[in-house]
Design a protein around this motif. Sequence first.
Motif, PDB file in Angstrom:
ATOM      1  N   SER A 132      -5.292  -1.900  -4.060  1.00 46.11           N
ATOM      2  CA  SER A 132      -5.354  -2.373  -2.680  1.00 46.11           C
ATOM      3  C   SER A 132      -5.551  -3.875  -2.692  1.00 46.11           C
ATOM      4  CB  SER A 132      -6.498  -1.699  -1.914  1.00 46.11           C
ATOM      5  OG  SER A 132      -6.597  -2.220  -0.594  1.00 46.11           O
TER       6      SER A 132
ATOM      7  N   PHE B   5      -7.787   5.722  -4.064  1.00 45.94           N
ATOM      8  CA  PHE B   5      -8.195   4.941  -2.902  1.00 45.94           C
ATOM      9  C   PHE B   5      -9.570   5.417  -2.445  1.00 45.94           C
ATOM     10  CE2 PHE B   5      -3.550   4.559  -2.570  1.00 45.94           C
ATOM     11  CZ  PHE B   5      -3.434   3.181  -2.421  1.00 45.94           C
TER      12      PHE B   5
ATOM     13  N   HIS C 165       0.821  -1.211   0.000  1.00 49.53           N
ATOM     14  CA  HIS C 165       0.000   0.000   0.000  1.00 49.53           C
ATOM     15  C   HIS C 165       0.860   1.269   0.000  1.00 49.53           C
ATOM     16  CE1 HIS C 165      -3.200  -2.850   1.044  1.00 49.53           C
ATOM     17  NE2 HIS C 165      -4.037  -1.920   0.619  1.00 49.53           N
TER      18      HIS C 165
END
Length: 444
Positions: A177, A280, A166
């Motif tokens: 992810s 993200f 990450h």
Amino acid sequence: MSRRLSQRFRRTPPPLILAALYGVLIVIGASLLKLPSAATTTITWSDALFTATSAVTVTGLVVLDTGADLTLFGQIVVATLIQLGGLGLMTFAVLVLAALGLPVGITGQLYLRDDLNQSAMGQLMKLVRTILKVVAVCVIVGAVALAVSFVPRFGLWQGLWEALFHSISAFNNAGFSTFPDGLVPFATDPVVNIVIPALFIIGGIGYVVLHDVFTKKTWRKYSLHTKIMLVGTGILIPWSVAMFAALEWSNPGTLGQHDTAVARLVVSWFQGVTTRTAGFNTTDIGAMHDSTSMMFISLMLIGGGPTSTAGGIKVTTFVIMLIATIAFFRRQTQLTAFGRSIGLEQVLKVMALTAISVILVFVGVFLLTLSHDGDFLDIAFEVASAFGTVGLSRGYTGELDDFGRAVIMAVMFLGRVGPLTLGFFLATRVTPRVRYPEGQVHLG
């Protein structure tokens, strides 16, 4: 024969060579992902090519569950592709040559100049050294910091790997992810909400800006580019965070599910800053209001900074476009910012970049609406995310057939390497042999 090939190679524009290298890296990455040791399930060539393209272009759109469908080897392949794609192939090659004590050569410096989107070669090696230091320090420090949250939850070795993966993904603005729900389980985790944004903001602001900040002590000594990037980023981040909070505050599918105002503000902070580049998510993107999705599309198209791991038309392009628009309405004949003038060539480049970007996104949306059934906003959001190499999705990626995947892969690829090829043609000067009388064209 070999001499002819060598001459053709030398005549080929560096941006086209670099684009070809990115293409080769995608094919190699897809081939590695097709190995039996790379996946826990059977994956098709379409799956492998899409995943490799998304990783090399540091986008983050996925058709596979990175944590469940890929083995540790497969995840290492993805992380390597992300790092090579984010760092830049020529930058990586120069770092390897420098480590071995081998000369880069004038040809290598030309390719490096285009890979880093520079106009001169004088400061290239200093910039490369800055890049090496920034990448090494940020990825290592980020991994150590994330391990504080991940190790207690996943155990020592698994937690360390999750932290490293990450950290690489965040610094390179990739948005990959290994968790099936992304970072939603860490929506209010203080470590994740500090470390991940810090990594992708540093990675997305641009190596030129970082070089100026590290080597020049005062604001007055910063270049015009650095000043525009810092001011533009300083305005866009509060704007996106505040707008997300205002639009989604009472939405039960996003911020409304959190009981406290502090939790809602924390999620707004993360989702607001991640939108332009990183991809993200700590909330359900598909549950956002349409108005928020439209705002996200605009932010994804703007992107981050030049010579960075981010995509989009870039903050500097957006700012100069605004300056040019204001100058037109004020009837100003010269563009200025921070006591420096902006040349006509830069304005023309901004116009070209913006026009090509709009056309590319429009064509992508048209092809997907022509070949797929689905909500128009979902499709537009997907294409904008692909062009900006962001990786956010309203859940439409899994609905794509092979043709739709090919369209998104092309948009991701052009969003990443398109400015390289465009820069070459903009840099080609042709002296006009004939001057024509000026004509009048009615505009607006």
